[in-house]
Structures are given as C-alpha cells and as structure tokens.
Design an enzyme around this catalytic site. Structure first.
Site, PDB file in Angstrom:
ATOM      1  N   ASP A 107     -24.363  28.556  -4.703  1.00 59.60           N
ATOM      2  CA  ASP A 107     -24.602  29.657  -5.628  1.00 59.60           C
ATOM      3  C   ASP A 107     -23.269  30.187  -6.145  1.00 59.60           C
ATOM      4  OD1 ASP A 107     -26.852  31.460  -6.603  1.00 59.60           O
ATOM      5  OD2 ASP A 107     -27.729  30.670  -4.766  1.00 59.60           O
ATOM      6  N   ASP A 214     -25.676  32.270 -10.877  1.00 62.31           N
ATOM      7  CA  ASP A 214     -26.470  33.494 -10.792  1.00 62.31           C
ATOM      8  C   ASP A 214     -26.253  34.370 -12.037  1.00 62.31           C
ATOM      9  OD1 ASP A 214     -28.070  35.284  -8.933  1.00 62.31           O
ATOM     10  OD2 ASP A 214     -26.329  36.572  -9.233  1.00 62.31           O
ATOM     11  N   GLU A 278     -29.201  30.890 -14.052  1.00 61.51           N
ATOM     12  CA  GLU A 278     -30.315  31.839 -13.948  1.00 61.51           C
ATOM     13  C   GLU A 278     -30.316  32.669 -15.235  1.00 61.51           C
ATOM     14  OE1 GLU A 278     -31.956  35.289 -10.913  1.00 61.51           O
ATOM     15  OE2 GLU A 278     -29.808  35.135 -11.301  1.00 61.51           O
ATOM     16  N   HIS A 355     -36.209  32.121  -4.073  1.00 70.50           N
ATOM     17  CA  HIS A 355     -35.971  33.201  -3.110  1.00 70.50           C
ATOM     18  C   HIS A 355     -36.327  34.576  -3.651  1.00 70.50           C
ATOM     19  CE1 HIS A 355     -32.572  33.044  -5.771  1.00 70.50           C
ATOM     20  NE2 HIS A 355     -32.182  34.223  -5.357  1.00 70.50           N
ATOM     21  N   ASP A 356     -36.640  34.676  -4.936  1.00 66.47           N
ATOM     22  CA  ASP A 356     -36.887  35.970  -5.575  1.00 66.47           C
ATOM     23  C   ASP A 356     -38.351  36.217  -5.909  1.00 66.47           C
ATOM     24  OD1 ASP A 356     -34.315  36.989  -5.563  1.00 66.47           O
ATOM     25  OD2 ASP A 356     -33.775  36.144  -7.501  1.00 66.47           O
TER      26      ASP A 356
END
Length: 584
Positions: A107, A214, A278, A355-356
């Site tokens: 990440d 990210d 993202e 994960h969100d």
C-alpha cells in the site's frame, strides 16, 4: 451465436491477466499469540496462498503506525509496526512470494501521514519550521461574536470537520480523514521528493513489484480553500469533495510519480511494476480514463467504487444510512465499468470486497445458513468471468460473512464506524434526528469496515486458528462451520470452487479477461444474464440472485462450462445458482 468484432484488442501485459489477493495483516494469521496477525504468520501460509492460483499478493499497510486507522496513519514509511514484524520479515515475504511464482505489492499511503510522523512533528513545532509547508496550515476565522471558527466548513470522511486547532502554533491543520491523519501538501516539491524516497524507492529497492495507491485522486487540493455550499442546513460542516478530489494538479503529480520513480523499476522477473489506484468520487468514465489511459503514463488501473457503494446513503453524512437497491441497479453499475474501456487504451478492475466494506455474501446475496455457501459460489462465478484484473480479499475464497447482527457496537473497532455511531447518538439525543441510531446501526451491521477485518477463519480451534491469544478483534462465531481447513478437504466447498474458477479464468482468458461485455436482461429483477465476446469466442453467464427457482430461455450452440451447483437443471436456475456457457 454470431461472432463479435472487438473494437479494440487490448495490449496484453502480465497484470491484466493476474489475480490479486489482498491480505490485511492484523487479521490474517498470528504467529506468536499476541492477538495481532503478523508477517511471519503470512509466511507460514504462503503455500496456502499460492495454492489458490493467485498471482499477486497485496499487503495492506504494515508500516510503523499508532494504529488510529489500522495502519493508514503511518508514522514511519521505512519501519514495520513491531507487532507485525520487521523490515527483514518483509524482505523474507518478498522472496517467498517470488519463490512461489507470485509478486508482492504494498500500500502506498501518501495523501496523509500520522500526526506522529517526524515530518508532522517538525511541521507543527513552529510556524517558521522548514517543513511547515509540508502540510496545510491556515489561520482561524472568527464569527460576529468573536468565536473561533475553522478555515472552511468541510466535512471529513470520518464524520466531523476537516480542520483541527493546534494550540502551540495557533493555527488549524487540514485532515480529510481522522484528526490524527494530517494531509501532506503535494504543492511543496521538497515534500514530494521526500515522499518518493521514503515511501516508494525504499521498498522498490527491496524488490516489491508495485503499489496499491491509496486515495490517489486527493493529492491536489484547491488551495484557496473556498467554503462549501450549504446543503445541510442543520450542520456547520458540509460535503466538499469538489475541493479536494481530482484537483487542478493531480495528473501532473501522478505523471511525475510515474516518470521519476515507477518507470525506473521492474518486477523480479523483468516486467513493468504495477499500480492500482483507489479512485473515489469519480463517477464519469471520461474522468477515470484520464488516470488509466496507457498513453497518459499515470496509473495502470484503478478501483472505481460504484459496486461497493450499493446500499450506501447519499453523501458522506449518510454513508451508513442504508438505502435499499434492486438488481437492475447493480447490472447498470457492472455494465458501466465493464464497457467503459472498450475502444480505448485503458483498463478496468473487478472486485466486490476489500478491507473497507462488508462481506459480499451478506451484502449482495444471502448469509442465511441454508444459502450462504450457494451465494458465495454464485458471487464467485459472477466476479471471475468479468473483464479486467481480478482482486480477491482474504476470506472471500472461503465465503466469510459479516459479523452476527447480535453483536453490540462494543465489538466494532473501526474509527469510521465509531465516529458515525457517536454522531448518531449525539444527533438522536439532541433531537436533531430522533431515529438515527437505529438506522446507522442497521447500516453498520451490513456495510461497516469492521466485517472485513474479523480474523481469518483457518480451522475449528479457538479463535478459528487465527491466534492462541486474545485477538485484537473478536473471531466470528461461525468459524467452526466456515474455515479453510475443512474446505480444503471438501471438493465441493467454496474454496475448491474458487480454485477451479481461477484455473478456468486463465484457460479461457481471451473471453473472460479481455472479452467485451453485453448485458442481456437489463430490467429483470431476479436474474442477471450477460454475454462476453472475443472475436469468434463467446460466453453466456446466468445468475440467480434470489431464493426462488428462475425460468430461463434456451440457448443454442453453447455448452455448459460450469455451474455453481455442480449439476445444472435444464431450463431453470436454482436458488443462488450461477452458470457459464461457452461456444467453444
């Protein structure tokens, strides 16, 4: 079925055909019993990961962090959070992935740091510190009564405002997320160079194969910081993403990142390193293509989140105020992002978990005991045959589901969940929104980030085999029934089905990975049928999103490739069944 001419044959490159597997290190495997997953735990499961048939491991943040936002608040890019291990452990993981024919990406979290990062500590030390301008500092405003007010009226992602007062230097700093996550100022060239050295080159030099980037479209803000229009008259803070998403210099910054850093590295086997961004709050294909067009040399691909936004309320403030949706709405989302690359040099991604978000079985099908396995297999088939690069999230391959609805808010750990809950309590208690607590709790039970962060269910021993100690987050009550060990022994399990589908995806990559998409039944509320075409090759995908048997049309010239039930019944789709037919 007539052959389809593909208007644009996409250039083939390794990451387009790859399947990525996301690991959330806190929740994957704990090797030492301290309740936190760790990198040695991941190393102990490398053979399992490789056995899935995935090509790339994406490791969520394992950097030094106070863990206010589970590692997305980084205090040192060049150090590993001690409960996860060491930099040496990451180097072992890089080698282990490569030895098993897999790549590893990390990440890249560079919109913000932790307020404990040495850069921010210097920046807040005085107004004339050389790093003061590495973050956004602004003076207070005052109303007619002389009350101090923040520089703007922006609402943050995590509820509350985006500005926090610093008593020491008597100014506010900007944070789009939690107050412990101050935003970096990409306008400052020295800051950008430090980001490239510390967060990128440091790890690329150790042999990683790329990054998941990210919050990639938030680096460029409108730095005059105008107030947001008032759309919620009950609140001072207002949604204001138009002032920090896709800003005036964003493409310049990403081109620089690519040209100055990424383009100078290659993977362990000599291929180009990969980036997946993202990309939130970018609803128009034209806007997305600016980031992923090969000729622009910015990002290889991005996550566009319309599919995971199904059921979310309107705007930041209503994210967890659940809004019911119908299957035709999902179909249009899939169609939009499956077709937007046709005739272009861009690329797309395929996913429905990370994960969100809540677990896909619980959100998009049924997690009732009699349906959860069938639902997991149907959703697996739905994903694996879509065009683009496939991303799976840990536990998805065994059909993990959301936390039980009986769990209280006390079991939820995520900063966003708790902030939204605290806000709901306040708004209900002060009479602003008398029913908000119940609505927000329902939304959290379905969509909270916490569900994806429950410990991985390895076996039927204590805590699902995740840890011999007390896990940082409670293990799901159903780990004795849903776990990897049991499914590895069962040739009809969700896990076995995923492995089979990933093999079929590679075998039929022309039509599954690169094929054009055609939606067949746009308005039907119970079934989702689409076709894929690549030159003379075609596939037809039929999915039943209900608990009832559905009647389907006959199809000529095609043979059944796979059914999520194993045995298909002619002319009908069984409850939560998916099938694929091919013409070759």
């Amino acid at each position: 079925m007539a052959p389809h001419a593909d208007p644009f044959l996409h250039n083939r490159i390794w990451w387009k055909e790859a399947t990525f597997y996301q690991i959330y290190p806190a929740s994957f495997c704990d090797s030492n019993g301290d309740g936190w997953g760790d990198i040695p735990g991941i190393l102990s499961k490398i053979a399992y990961i490789a056995s899935l048939g995935v090509d790339v491991v994406w490791l969520s943040p394992m950097f030094e962090s106070p863990q206010k936002d589970m590692g997305y608040d980084i205090s040192d890019y060049e150090t590993v959070y001690a409960p996860y291990g060491t930099v040496g452990d990451v180097e072992k993981l890089i080698k282990a992935c490569h030895d098993h024919g897999m790549k590893l990406i990390l990440d890249l979290v560079v919109n913000h740091t932790s307020d404990q990062h040495k850069w921010f500590q210097e920046s807040r030390s005085s107004r004339d510190n050389p790093k003061r301008d590495w973050y956004f500092w602004r003076p207070a405003r005052y109303d007619e009564q002389g009350n101090r007010r923040p520089p703007t009226n922006y609402r943050s992602y995590f509820a509350g405002g985006t500005w926090t007062w610093d008593e020491h230097t008597q100014e506010y700093y900007l944070h789009l997320y939690d107050e412990s996550q101050p935003d970096l100022n990409w306008e400052n060239e020295d800051c950008r160079k430090a980001i490239y050295d510390s967060s990128m080159r440091f790890w690329l030099d150790k042999g990683i194969d790329g990054f998941r980037v990210d919050t990639v479209n938030k680096y460029s803000k409108h730095v005059n910081f105008p107030d947001a229009p008032i759309t919620d008259r009950k609140s001072f803070i207002q949604p204001a993403a138009q002032f920090w998403c896709n800003g005036p210099r964003i493409h310049e910054f990403i081109k620089e990142m690519n040209g100055d850093v990424l383009a100078k590295y290659s993977t362990y086997d000599g291929q180009p390193v990969v980036t997946v961004g993202e990309l939130s709050l970018t609803p128009d294909p034209e806007g997305v293509l600016r980031y992923v067009s090969a000729r622009e040399k910015e990002l290889d691909m991005v996550f566009q989140f319309d599919i995971t936004h199904l059921g979310q309320g309107n705007g930041f403030q209503d994210k967890y105020d659940f809004t019911p949706w119908e299957l035709p709405e999902m179909k249009q989302v899939v169609k939009k992002w499956q077709t937007f690359i046709e005739g272009t040099d861009g690329w797309t991604t395929v996913f429905n978990e990370n994960h969100d978000n809540g677990r896909s079985v619980s959100r998009f099908a049924s997690d009732a005991p009699e349906w959860r396995e069938k639902s997991a297999k149907m959703l697996a088939l739905w994903l694996v045959v879509q065009t683009g690069t496939l991303f799976l999230y840990q536990g998805q391959e065994i059909g993990m589901i959301n936390a039980p609805k009986e769990w209280s808010i006390g079991e939820y750990k995520d900063v966003e969940s708790l902030n939204f809950w605290d806000e709901a309590v306040r708004l209900e208690n002060d009479g602003t929104d008398p029913t908000r607590k119940g609505r927000i709790m329902r939304g959290l039970q379905l969509m909270a980030r916490d569900h994806a962060r429950l410990p991985f269910q390895w076996n039927d021993t204590k805590n699902g085999g995740f840890s011999t100690g007390k896990p940082w987050m409670r293990a799901h009550d159903l780990y004795p029934e849903i776990n990897a060990e049991a499914q590895e022994r069962d040739t009809h399990s969700v896990l076995s089905f995923y492995k089979r589908l990933l093999r079929l995806r590679k075998e039929h990559r022309d039509v599954f990975v690169y094929g054009s998409f055609e939606l067949v039944d746009e308005e039907k509320a119970n079934t989702f049928v689409f076709e894929k075409h690549y030159q003379e090759k075609s596939a037809r995908v039929e999915l039943n999103f209900t608990k009832e048997v559905q009647i389907l049309e006959e199809r000529e010239g095609m043979k059944l490739l796979v059914s999520s039930y194993g045995k298909a019944k002619e002319g009908v789709l069984q409850p939560f069944e998916g099938r694929v037919f091919v013409n070759y």
